[in-house]
Design an enzyme around this catalytic site. Structure first.
Site, PDB file in Angstrom:
ATOM      1  N   ASP A 220      34.261  40.447  28.583  1.00 38.33           N
ATOM      2  CA  ASP A 220      34.465  41.449  27.707  1.00 38.33           C
ATOM      3  C   ASP A 220      35.630  41.867  27.229  1.00 38.33           C
ATOM      4  OD1 ASP A 220      32.700  43.767  26.664  1.00 38.33           O
ATOM      5  OD2 ASP A 220      34.140  44.943  27.856  1.00 38.33           O
ATOM      6  N   GLU A 269      38.563  24.802  40.643  1.00 40.26           N
ATOM      7  CA  GLU A 269      38.232  24.676  42.072  1.00 40.26           C
ATOM      8  C   GLU A 269      37.242  24.644  42.581  1.00 40.26           C
ATOM      9  OE1 GLU A 269      40.397  27.690  44.285  1.00 40.26           O
ATOM     10  OE2 GLU A 269      42.543  27.511  43.031  1.00 40.26           O
TER      11      GLU A 269
END
Length: 556
Positions: A220, A269
């Site tokens: 956002d 990751e």
């Protein structure tokens, strides 16, 4: 206190959900506004249990992923975009265990889950902010926000001339005399991203939800985290600048990109191709492309497309500019027609052009629906990823006549800025022909639904040839079956009459008539789908006004 799931078992990896790489490049992603999608406990407010119960509907619709607007613990001053605890679920929506179960069920059904992240500001009930107020001037916690002394002889004037996107000053004065910055509502103080603790906190929040199993984040106000040094005055401006349509000292500052490079390293990751999607209002699509460079975010909403009128020349221009801007950074284009902040496109296209994305009149309902259906087929034929806002597959219009006493949009009560009529696109969607809330839940609904919505419900449209719901289902099925749809980064424009867009993508051809009169076009193959009635004769098709046609040269 945060609610923590106890030792959750491993989730299916994203790879097992879909079995293809780079799924996000041509994905169709469905936005769920949790309070208005489905109510599982009958209290009139949508919740995670309700969403979970309707996941099979979304699978059968044919979407690839579901984006959930905020469901975090919040005082709900701005419908959950004022977060009090990023690691907790608000009790009105359920618990962390409900979120965990929803994610698991979605993965089992082959759907991914993307959650909203709100990093520009917190709630004024966030622990940091409450302590900053209590400790007073000089508190180290005030450095995590933008607290400033005022101007004027006695500090009675705001520190600068910035205005809130919701209208009024972007500053509020507290009892001890200092002011704090809020680009949105006063209950939403902006974080100071120059402070290292803010970055540390959000990297931890990312890992928290990635460990639970979400497949990505919609960010956002992704363009708003960094403010210009010294917080300089904006000067003369119009309100559109506050939405990122012009250069400002508080939006689209270059410093945001270092933050997203750090975030990308965290995301990479994790297995399963997790993704970031930016809500970034920028002056140009070229500036938007900066957010999706290879080491930053994966997608950014194409607001230039959303705000384009139903006009062939304008649409072709924004499509070309979008594809050209995204190509150098290797990112897919995104296409979107509606969301929880703008008038639904079935109403926007029902009104004369030039009214913007906050419209207060119903307009010509039939015209709006025809254009909305045609615009949907055009959007789904373009290369890249498409976003669908809940209820648009039912052809829902905005509810433009909500009584003042039921409105909850904070911008409505600020008296300026945005028009404050976002509640109209947030009315709970209808599932059945009858019932107190048309199947939304066992009770009523937090915003009143029109009496006509029973005939727009999922039940009323399912299995009905030509219904808007069946058009969406058919279009998404064709898109999955046609390898040329969604893939790639270019279109081959074909010659077409004025007011008509026509382009080829491999064996697939799309023709969209945005004009006022029918046109006859060649069809050198098999018709796949049309948004309205067409007439085929001797290798040609008569395409009415406000209609889109798909056909293919493939023979099987």
């Amino acid at each position: 206190m945060s609610q923590h799931a106890a030792d959750p078992a491993p989730h299916p990896t994203v790879a097992t959900v879909a079995g293809r790489r780079d799924w996000w490049r041509d994905a169709v992603i469905y936005q769920v506004y949790p309070r208005s999608f489905a109510d599982g406990d009958g209290d009139g407010m949508g919740d995670l249990a309700g969403i979970r119960s309707r996941l099979p509907y979304l699978r059968d619709l044919g979407v690839d992923a579901v984006w959930l607007s905020p469901f975090y613990a919040s005082p709900q001053a701005d419908a959950g975009y004022d977060v009090a605890d990023y690691r907790a679920v608000d009790p009105m929506f359920g618990t962390l265990l409900d979120a965990d179960a929803l994610i698991r069920d979605a993965h089992t059904l082959g759907l991914r889950i993307i959650v909203d992240l709100v990093p520009n500001h917190s709630s004024d009930q966030y622990e940091w902010f409450k302590r900053a107020l209590a400790e007073g001037p000089g508190s180290p916690l005030r450095d995590r926000y933008h607290f400033r002394p005022g101007r004027g002889d006695n500090g009675e004037l705001p520190p600068n001339d910035w205005e809130s996107v919701f209208g009024g000053p972007a500053w509020t004065r507290v009892e001890d005399g200092e002011w704090y910055l809020h680009l949105f509502a006063p209950e939403q103080p902006d974080f100071n991203w120059e402070h290292p603790a803010v970055g540390d906190e959000f990297r931890s929040i990312l890992r928290f939800w990635l460990d639970i199993g979400v497949d990505g984040f919609r960010i956002d106000v992704a363009h708003g985290l960094v403010k210009a040094e010294g917080l300089p005055d904006l000067g003369s401006h119009d309100q559109l600048k506050l939405l990122g349509n012009d250069v400002t000292p508080f939006f689209d500052q270059d410093g945001v990109h270092a933050i997203y490079r750090q975030w990308r390293r965290i995301l990479d990751e994790y297995s399963g191709e997790r993704v970031f999607v930016a809500e970034a209002w920028t002056p140009t699509v070229e500036r938007t492309a900066n957010y999706v460079r290879p080491d930053e975010l994966h997608q950014a909403f194409n607001f230039q497309y959303l705000t384009t009128e139903w006009d062939a020349e304008q649409l072709r221009s924004v499509v070309d500019r979008t594809l050209e801007a995204m190509r150098p950074v290797g990112a897919p284009a995104t296409w979107v027609l509606s969301n929880h902040d703008v008038t639904r496109h079935a109403t926007r296209f029902a009104n004369p052009p030039g009214l913007g994305t906050q419209i207060r009149t119903a307009g010509d309902r039939g015209l709006g629906l025809r254009r909305a259906r045609a615009a949907t087929l055009l959007m789904l034929a373009l290369p890249g990823s498409a976003y669908v806002y809940q209820g648009e597959e039912l052809g829902l219009p905005d509810v433009v006549d909500l009584p003042d006493e039921v409105r909850q949009d904070p911008a409505y009560f600020r008296g300026a800025g945005q028009d404050g009529f976002r509640d109209g696109c947030r009315v709970p969607i209808p599932w059945t022909r009858e019932g107190t809330s048309y199947g939304f839940g066992a009770g009523g609904s937090w915003l009143p639904q029109p009496s006509s919505w029973g005939e727009l419900s999922v039940e009323a449209q399912t299995g009905v040839p030509g219904s808007t719901l069946e058009l969406y289902r058919a279009a998404l099925a064709v898109r999955r079956a046609q390898p040329d749809l969604g893939a790639g980064d270019a279109v081959e424009w074909l010659r077409a009459p004025e007011g008509v867009l026509s382009f080829r993508r491999g064996e697939f051809v799309c023709v969209a008539n945005t004009g006022t009169e029918p046109v006859t076009v060649p069809v050198r193959g098999r018709v796949l789908l049309a948004s309205g009635e067409i007439a085929e004769t001797d290798g040609e098709a008569k395409v009415p006004a406000d209609t889109t046609l798909w056909w293919t040269t493939a023979t099987d």
